[in-house]
Scaffold this motif. Structure first.
Motif, short mmCIF file in Angstrom:
data_model
loop_
_atom_site.label_atom_id
_atom_site.label_comp_id
_atom_site.label_asym_id
_atom_site.label_seq_id
_atom_site.Cartn_x
_atom_site.Cartn_y
_atom_site.Cartn_z
N ALA A 47 24.85 -26.96 58.81
CA ALA A 47 25.95 -26.51 59.74
C ALA A 47 26.76 -25.53 58.78
CB ALA A 47 26.86 -27.95 60.03
N HIS A 51 31.30 -31.23 50.46
CA HIS A 51 31.08 -31.29 52.02
C HIS A 51 31.35 -30.02 52.43
CE1 HIS A 51 30.79 -32.91 56.19
NE2 HIS A 51 29.56 -33.41 55.72
N HIS A 52 31.64 -29.81 54.03
CA HIS A 52 32.25 -28.60 54.55
C HIS A 52 33.58 -28.21 54.15
CE1 HIS A 52 28.71 -29.37 56.60
NE2 HIS A 52 29.08 -29.92 57.77
N PHE A 62 21.68 -42.23 51.41
CA PHE A 62 22.57 -41.15 51.41
C PHE A 62 24.18 -41.65 50.94
CE2 PHE A 62 22.35 -37.06 54.39
CZ PHE A 62 22.75 -36.36 52.99
N TYR A 95 23.81 -33.45 47.79
CA TYR A 95 24.08 -32.82 48.86
C TYR A 95 25.11 -31.68 48.60
CZ TYR A 95 26.37 -31.80 53.45
OH TYR A 95 26.90 -31.64 54.60
N ASP A 123 17.13 -38.40 58.59
CA ASP A 123 18.33 -38.67 58.32
C ASP A 123 19.23 -39.57 59.28
OD1 ASP A 123 18.71 -36.05 59.39
OD2 ASP A 123 20.59 -35.82 58.57
N GLU A 177 19.69 -36.82 64.51
CA GLU A 177 20.78 -37.52 63.37
C GLU A 177 20.65 -39.16 63.84
OE1 GLU A 177 24.57 -36.16 62.88
OE2 GLU A 177 23.85 -34.37 61.66
N ASP A 189 23.06 -28.42 53.63
CA ASP A 189 23.25 -28.57 55.11
C ASP A 189 23.15 -27.31 56.14
OD1 ASP A 189 25.22 -30.97 56.27
OD2 ASP A 189 24.98 -29.33 57.52
N TRP A 222 34.55 -34.07 59.47
CA TRP A 222 34.70 -32.38 59.11
C TRP A 222 36.00 -32.15 58.85
CZ3 TRP A 222 31.29 -28.71 62.32
CH2 TRP A 222 30.09 -28.79 62.21
N TRP A 231 20.32 -30.99 48.71
CA TRP A 231 20.18 -31.12 50.28
C TRP A 231 21.19 -29.92 50.69
CZ3 TRP A 231 22.01 -32.58 55.26
CH2 TRP A 231 21.01 -33.51 56.07
N HIS A 287 27.89 -40.43 51.85
CA HIS A 287 28.91 -39.74 52.34
C HIS A 287 30.27 -40.11 51.83
CE1 HIS A 287 26.15 -37.46 54.60
NE2 HIS A 287 26.93 -36.79 54.99
N TRP A 295 29.13 -40.36 59.46
CA TRP A 295 28.73 -40.33 58.41
C TRP A 295 29.61 -40.63 57.41
CZ3 TRP A 295 23.59 -39.19 57.70
CH2 TRP A 295 22.93 -38.76 58.73
C1 FUL Z 1 25.32 -32.68 59.31
C2 FUL Z 1 26.80 -32.57 58.58
O1 FUL Z 1 27.71 -31.55 59.48
C3 FUL Z 1 27.31 -33.93 58.77
O2 FUL Z 1 28.78 -34.16 58.41
C4 FUL Z 1 26.74 -34.68 57.86
O3 FUL Z 1 26.74 -34.40 56.51
C5 FUL Z 1 25.19 -34.84 58.18
C6 FUL Z 1 24.24 -35.39 57.05
O4 FUL Z 1 24.57 -33.29 58.23
O5 FUL Z 1 24.77 -31.43 59.26
#
Ligand code: FUL
Ligand code: CA
Length: 683
Positions: free
Chosen positions: A184, A96-97, A45, A142, A282, A238, A182, A58, A180, A47, A289
């Motif tokens: 969240a 990402h977020h 992975f 991702y 993961d 995680e 996520d 985040w 991928w 990040h 991350w």
């Molecule tokens: C989570 C994310 O909120 C983290 O920041 C990260 O990317 C992880 C792999 O998944 O849900």
């Protein structure tokens, strides 16, 4: 005449015999892309995007594209490291977020095209796709459904945006092996300046069925990841551990991405799960991350990484290890070293399969084409199975001579479904069978670890299953010991423990400054070291090979046995436990050492938590013989403590004292000072 007849008969027996019919599958079963994917087992992975530069995990979504500015970015370095470490692919955080995207998407300005990197001409998705190709790696993306930057997040328009971006990613960069998603999502964010909290219905908002359809259409070979699949599921934590019993079967229709009960109720899979959705573990190679300089000294150690290997790949899960690529745009030296050592150790553990040269037999087999020898041909496609009826079977492995081993590996032929529910490994000793180890589920791969066993004959009994066992391969290995120095720890009473880094190792130590050897004291249990100023040296030794580790050296100072804190809570700063801490509202810690001691310095370990606070940056250290009149003996700053929160060691001119006080004149974040551990130097 007679001879030729016999010969003909023999030939016919081996060639004319029809292959027995294969067993019926036990549903659910994997589809073609899932079967191909499970062969990968281990991939990486990355990040890396806006959070790398904002030093966050985040981002809020209000970060400026100008902040994205790697100075030495080299995607080929990432791919080279991954491939040298044995990984089969890389998955990158395309978005990402915080919503910043690593390719020049036509649908947003919040991307690399408005960053200083390559004057806005860069496309990191393209660079990494090409690097992966060059190094023979699969490439995955991702994509965070939650987007704290986009003004339309929460509205139907955003779903169109998401589809447009996925279309770019899945059309322009060649084959994608995994997408991928996520789990969240939803919460507060920038949202184009609205700065508010937005809640979405995670189940319905993204219109997952049509999203899946889009991915299928553009990349039919891609595995889709989310909490509940549809193709591969989250392992539910995680730290990279699957479960003692891990099923690839999942009640898929009961699960959706981000559901709160998922880890507890669904993550280990279910024996009667309706769909084939195997687990993926993961884990980041560091606590975070994303890259944070203050975690440079917190890269996972080899014993920790090996633990992850055996609890993920060894438990019917794939393994996804994350690199928090640094602000230069490189995998940090410490991470490179750790992952390469890990790759070497995994190779070494499975170097020689002792089953290959052994004679293998079964108590029963299904007939031609399904015999026990299929278990030792290193071909996953060939398997041993039994006639229909029942759910048990036994395999005997005869090494022909006494052999030492400590690992058992079993692979089920999963295209016919996951079946085994329990099995046991036994060895023959004086005509009796003795249990060595046992397990529950098998799936694609199951590995058991146990202390060294010496035996010339063993058997694996499949004792329960959903149907007859169908087994592709069995391996038995003698993994070399992890010959690292012993692990030193101390408790408040002054007792010292020296734990061996691996099973079956012995530990020898000295306290007089001499090099330890097997002639030195053998460690059996924690022992008292209350005499100040000794140097402890210790080695790990493999009693079988006689090989020794490098030696550990610890300068053991005064035991804290009789020390007292001025408040009850402050004991946390002298309990010899680096993870507990004391927070002082008045920014000072006062200790009574119980007797007058001649001091030459002190030590301060800052708080070791993931999100620490109250690091002392500027200190004063005072001493007293009566606890009333105090004298300052040192003052100054703990340089770089925020980026590198390791133990600080401060020396001063020798002074006699019974009471000591460490004061924070300043903390890094202005919060109350925290103390994980405070000690003294008497030498
Ligand atoms: C989570 C994310 O909120 C983290 O920041 C990260 O990317 C992880 C792999 O998944 O849900
Ligand atoms: Ca085979």
């Amino acid at each position: 005449m007679k001879n030729t007849l016999w010969l003909a008969l023999l030939l016919c027996l081996s060639f004319c015999a029809e292959k027995a019919s294969p067993p019926a599958p036990v549903l659910p079963i994997p589809d073609a892309k899932q079967i191909a994917w499970q062969e990968l087992e281990y991939y990486g992975f990355v990040h890396f995007n806006m959070n790398t530069f904002s030093d966050r995990e985040w981002g809020f979504g209000d970060e400026k594209p100008e902040m994205f500015n790697p100075t030495e970015l080299d995607a080929r370095q990432w791919a080279r490291v991954a491939s040298e470490a044995g990984m089969k692919g890389l998955i990158i955080t395309a978005k990402h977020h915080d919503g910043f995207v690593l390719w020049p998407s036509a649908y947003t300005e919040h991307s690399v095209k408005n960053s200083p990197w390559k004057d806005g001409k860069g496309d990191l998705i393209k660079e990494l796709a090409e690097a992966c190709k060059e190094y023979g790696l699969k490439f995955g993306i991702y994509y965070s459904p939650w987007d704290r930057n986009h003004p339309d997040y929460g509205k139907p328009e955003y779903i169109t945006y998401m589809r447009n971006q996925l279309t770019e990613l899945l059309t322009n960069y060649g084959d994608i092996f995994e997408v991928w998603f996520d789990g969240a999502n939803g919460g507060d964010g920038y949202y184009g300046g609205a700065n508010e909290a937005r809640k979405v219905d995670k189940f319905s908002y993204y219109d997952w069925p049509s999203m899946y359809e889009l991915v299928r259409e553009l990349q039919p070979g891609a595995m889709m990841f989310s909490d509940g699949g549809p193709d591969v599921r989250w392992v539910g934590n995680e730290h990279g551990f699957a479960y003692e019993s891990t099923w690839s079967n999942l009640m898929r229709d009961s699960v959706y991405a981000g559901m709160p009960d998922y880890p507890k109720l669904y993550a280990s899979g279910q024996e009667n799960g309706t769909h084939w959705v195997p687990a993926e573990a993961d884990v980041s190679i560091r606590p975070g991350w994303y890259y944070h300089k203050y975690e440079d000294h917190k890269v996972r150690t080899l014993p920790q990484l090996m633990e992850i290997y055996y609890k993920s790949i060894g438990r019917n899960s794939s393994l996804l290890i994350n690199f928090p690529v640094d602000t230069r745009g490189l995998i940090h030296e410490n991470d490179v070293e750790a992952i390469l050592k890990f790759g070497e150790k995994v190779k070494a553990d499975f170097e020689v399969n002792l089953v290959a040269q052994a004679s293998v037999s079964a108590n029963k087999d299904r007939g031609n084409g399904y015999e026990a020898e299929n278990l030792q041909d290193e071909d996953y496609e060939t398997y041993w199975t039994t006639p229909d009826g029942g759910n048990t079977g036994e395999i005997t492995i005869d090494f022909g001579a006494e052999t030492t081993f400590n690992r058992l590996l079993i692979q089920e032929y999963t295209p016919l479904g996951q079946r085994v529910k329990s099995f046991v490994l036994e060895k023959e000793s004086d005509g009796n069978w003795e249990k060595i180890a046992e397990g529950t589920t098998v799936g694609h791969k199951r590995i058991l670890r146990f202390p060294d066993v010496l035996a010339s004959k063993v058997r694996v009994r499949f004792t329960d299953g959903k149907d007859i066992p169908v087994i592709s391969e069995i391996g038995i290995y003698n993994a070399p010991k992890l010959l690292l120095p012993p692990i030193y720890s101390r408790i408040k009473s002054g007792e010292v423990a020296l734990n061996a880094p691996d099973e079956g190792l012995e530990v020898y130590y000295t306290m007089d400054g001499s090099e330890p050897s097997t002639e030195s004291q053998l460690y059996v249990e924690p022992f008292l070291m209350d005499n100040a100023g000794s140097t402890l040296q210790a080695i790990s030794v493999d009693p079988v090979s006689g090989k020794e580790s490098e030696s550990l050296r610890a300068d053991v100072d005064l035991a804290k046995t009789h020390w007292l804190g001025s408040t009850e809570k402050s004991i946390k700063a002298i309990d010899e436990n680096p993870t507990s801490y004391f927070m002082a509202e008045d920014n000072k810690l006062t200790l009574d050492l119980g007797e007058n001691v001649s001091l030459k310095g002190f030590t301060y370990l800052p708080m070791q938590a993931r999100y620490p606070s109250g690091f002392i940056t500027n200190y004063a250290f005072e001493v007293s013989t009566d606890g009333k009149s105090w004298k300052q003996v040192a003052a100054g700053e703990f340089s770089n403590i925020v980026n590198s929160p390791i133990e600080q060691i401060i020396r001063f001119d020798e002074v006699e004292a019974r009471f000591i006080r460490l004061k924070a004149s300043k903390t890094a974040d202005g919060n109350a000072a925290t103390f994980a551990e405070v000690g003294v130097l008497t030498r």
